[in-house]
Design a protein around this motif. Structure first.
Motif, PDB file in Angstrom:
ATOM      1  N   ASN A 253     -45.822 114.971  16.879  1.00  0.00           N
ATOM      2  CA  ASN A 253     -45.163 113.893  16.141  1.00  0.00           C
ATOM      3  C   ASN A 253     -46.006 112.624  16.187  1.00  0.00           C
ATOM      4  O   ASN A 253     -46.161 111.910  15.190  1.00  0.00           O
ATOM      5  N   SER A 254     -46.563 112.322  17.371  1.00  0.00           N
ATOM      6  CA  SER A 254     -47.417 111.135  17.465  1.00  0.00           C
ATOM      7  C   SER A 254     -48.660 111.271  16.589  1.00  0.00           C
ATOM      8  O   SER A 254     -49.104 110.308  15.942  1.00  0.00           O
ATOM      9  N   ASP A 364     -42.581 105.276  22.305  1.00  0.00           N
ATOM     10  CA  ASP A 364     -43.905 104.751  21.938  1.00  0.00           C
ATOM     11  C   ASP A 364     -44.196 104.988  20.458  1.00  0.00           C
ATOM     12  O   ASP A 364     -44.660 104.093  19.738  1.00  0.00           O
ATOM     13  N   SER A 365     -43.915 106.233  20.006  1.00  0.00           N
ATOM     14  CA  SER A 365     -44.190 106.543  18.593  1.00  0.00           C
ATOM     15  C   SER A 365     -43.321 105.706  17.660  1.00  0.00           C
ATOM     16  O   SER A 365     -43.774 105.241  16.604  1.00  0.00           O
ATOM     17  N   LEU A 366     -42.055 105.462  18.069  1.00  0.00           N
ATOM     18  CA  LEU A 366     -41.172 104.663  17.219  1.00  0.00           C
ATOM     19  C   LEU A 366     -41.628 103.199  17.156  1.00  0.00           C
ATOM     20  O   LEU A 366     -41.504 102.541  16.121  1.00  0.00           O
ATOM     21  N   LYS A 367     -42.131 102.699  18.303  1.00  0.00           N
ATOM     22  CA  LYS A 367     -42.650 101.339  18.266  1.00  0.00           C
ATOM     23  C   LYS A 367     -43.821 101.206  17.308  1.00  0.00           C
ATOM     24  O   LYS A 367     -43.924 100.237  16.537  1.00  0.00           O
ATOM     25  N   GLN A 368     -44.705 102.239  17.326  1.00  0.00           N
ATOM     26  CA  GLN A 368     -45.828 102.218  16.393  1.00  0.00           C
ATOM     27  C   GLN A 368     -45.342 102.235  14.945  1.00  0.00           C
ATOM     28  O   GLN A 368     -45.856 101.539  14.077  1.00  0.00           O
ATOM     29  N   LYS A 369     -44.290 103.067  14.697  1.00  0.00           N
ATOM     30  CA  LYS A 369     -43.745 103.112  13.329  1.00  0.00           C
ATOM     31  C   LYS A 369     -43.152 101.766  12.925  1.00  0.00           C
ATOM     32  O   LYS A 369     -43.300 101.329  11.769  1.00  0.00           O
TER      33      LYS A 369
END
Length: 598
Positions: A253-254, A364-369
């Motif tokens: 996902n990342s 972490d991935s959601l923050k990047q999104k």
């Protein structure tokens, strides 16, 4: 098993013979308190229990006599009344109590031998309840049924309702078969005592076999417990594998999010290039406009020539107006597409919010999104600002156009060369529009790819949910297995209690055997062994026997005394070990010993 069958046959012969002889000497109908009749029912119960298969029920494993006796109702319709009356008795709660009531009712009908003969003939049905070497399936069963025919001469009147048949203990009293006459005992009944001894040994064998069976069951339960532990270890390994797959999915996902960021950056670069080209074209238009003004100043002198061509210029003017309207429509369409893109961006934001709620573990991935979304919003704001600037420039162009129209009306100059330049600009604009349309198509395709990626991510989320549900199911199975293990431990404890009770019964039977041996030795010594039922008071102190004041035999004279009058021990000729003797015999024996010593 053959020895057990022989012992049971001998006990059946003794009980039936003793019952017939005592009933004929008694000379009237027998009731339920008659001791030989009670012993006969105990012996028949042991014969029917021999070789009975153990059946599993809700409460555990048990042996039930009521199962084979119920078959008599099907084989002999006359036995239906007995079975119905047994079922209707209110005080009976166990299958053993129903079987005991059935035996008593069949004896009162004088049809016990007939019913059991019908049952023995159907060995195919009895094989479901008995083992292959049981008494009921061998020749000894037929002999016992033949002996039961002699009981038809006995009249019995038994009250089944008043008896507690569920809790009675079926123990054979061997003292009934011991004779007072020493010669008769030595000659005739010595074999009977040996048969009784063999029967007691057979009971011990049965108890040992039952103990072994219980030990086997305990071993099987331990094996099943070990299997359950292994299955739990396998389930834990599966859970670990699922967690690893979850981590892999998160890493994928990342990676997908990084790819989306790269695509967004590429699209941002394309938009920047398009803006630069638009600015360059705008600068070209401004330069052309300045050149047109210069031409207007120069052509003021040629106004007279332009008047002749006004008609042509008016038509060209109309065409220019149409072209401007078409440009305005295109601009509006672009604005609509921009609005649609904004809506799509809003939908993307909503989808990102939902994914943030569903996938808390991938922070972490959601923050990047979210950072990407913020960048997109900034880019959209920049695009909107540039669009507003373009609109302002278009308004200024419209103002300039209105001024040019006024100048055209005032001065009526010739715009042939200007029209050519404008046509060239229109062609250039059309080319730019085509490029913008191709870019829009590329953006739409990119949006579709993003939607496909989002759908794939949703599918992965659903898969993770299903795997989590499976893990929850495995946890429930683990708790259920723990409950079953606890139940099995409870069953083991109950079986251990049953083993303790069996050991207690074994000790009681051993004590009874020792009493029989002592009685045999006493009889061999020459004294008369008084029966328990014949003595109600102590011979010395004349006190009545009760539960607290028990009966004790003197091993020398054979009489019955209380504990206070027989609390002495001396060795006798029949037994070298010290045994219980009464006070009088103790004094006599001491006098004899003193006289012999002198």
């Amino acid at each position: 098993m053959a020895v057990e069958r022989a012992n049971l046959l001998n006990m059946a012969k003794l009980s039936i013979k003793g019952l017939i002889e005592s009933a004929l000497s008694f000379g009237r109908t027998l009731d339920s308190d008659y001791p030989p009749l009670q012993q006969f029912f105990v012996v028949m119960e042991h014969c029917l229990k021999h070789g009975l298969k153990v059946k599993k029920s809700f409460l555990g494993y048990n042996k039930s006599l009521w199962g084979p006796l119920e078959l008599v109702e099907k084989l002999c319709p006359e036995a239906g009344e007995i079975a119905a009356s047994v079922r209707d008795l209110p005080g009976l709660k166990t299958p053993l109590g129903r079987a005991r009531a059935w035996l008593r009712l069949a004896l009162m009908q004088k049809r016990l031998a007939d019913y059991l003969r019908c049952l023995i003939t159907r060995k195919d049905l009895l094989s479901e309840f008995y083992e292959s070497s049981a008494v009921m399936l061998e020749e000894e069963g037929a002999v016992i049924v033949g002996l039961l025919v002699g009981l038809n001469v006995i009249d019995a009147n038994l009250c089944v309702k008043g008896e507690d048949l569920d809790t009675q203990v079926g123990v054979i009293d061997f003292s009934m078969y011991l004779k007072n006459d020493i010669d008769d005992y030595r000659n005739e009944n010595y074999t009977a005592i040996l048969d009784q001894k063999n029967y007691v040994e057979e009971l011990n064998r049965q108890l040992n076999s039952s103990v072994q069976g219980l030990q086997g069951r305990v071993d099987s339960l331990e094996k099943s417990n070990s299997k359950l532990i292994e299955e739990l270890a396998i389930a834990k390994n599966n859970i670990i594998k699922l967690q690893e797959e979850n981590h892999q999915l998160r890493s994928e996902n990342s990676v997908i999010v990084m790819k989306a960021q790269q695509r967004l950056e590429a699209t941002q670069g394309d938009v920047d290039v398009e803006l630069n080209t638009y600015k360059q074209s705008r600068q070209g238009l401004d330069e052309m406009y300045n050149e047109a003004r210069r031409q207007l100043r120069e052509e003021c002198q040629l106004r007279q020539d332009v008047e002749n061509e006004l008609v042509v210029q008016v038509s060209m003017k109309q065409e220019m107006e149409m072209a401007m309207k078409l440009l305005e429509k295109d601009i509006h369409e672009k604005q609509d597409t921009l609005i649609g893109l904004r809506h799509q961006l809003d939908e993307v934001k909503a989808i990102n919010v939902e994914m943030y709620q569903k996938m808390q573990s991938s922070d972490d991935s959601l923050k990047q999104k979210n950072e990407m979304i913020a960048r997109l919003e900034e880019k959209t704001n920049q695009i909107t600002a540039t669009m507003k600037q373009l609109e302002q420039r278009l308004q200024e162009a419209e103002k300039d156009r209105s001024q040019a129209e006024d100048g055209m009306r005032k001065f009526k100059q010739h715009f042939a060369s200007k029209v050519d330049g404008v046509l060239k600009q229109i062609t250039q604009r059309e080319k730019q529009m085509l490029q913008i349309e191709t870019d829009l198509k590329i953006e739409r395709e990119w949006r579709q790819t993003l939607q496909n990626d989002l759908e794939k991510e949703q599918k992965t989320v659903l898969q993770l949910r299903t795997e989590a549900q499976q893990i929850i199911g495995l946890k429930k199975e683990f708790h259920r297995l723990q409950d079953e293990n606890r139940q099995l431990k409870g069953v083991c404890e109950e079986q251990e209690k049953a083993l303790e009770e069996l050991g207690y019964k074994l000790s009681e039977s051993k004590l009874k055997i020792e009493d029989i041996k002592e009685a045999n030795k006493a009889l061999q010594g020459g004294q008369v062994w008084l029966k328990d039922k014949d003595a109600t008071h102590c011979k010395l102190c004349d006190k009545e026997f009760s539960i607290s004041r028990r009966k004790h035999h003197c091993r020398n004279c054979g009489e019955i005394f209380c504990n206070a009058c027989s609390d002495n021990e001396l060795p006798l000729p029949a037994s070298p070990k010290p045994v219980r003797v009464c006070d009088t015999c103790h004094a006599l024996l001491l006098q004899r010993c003193s006289s012999t010593a002198t």
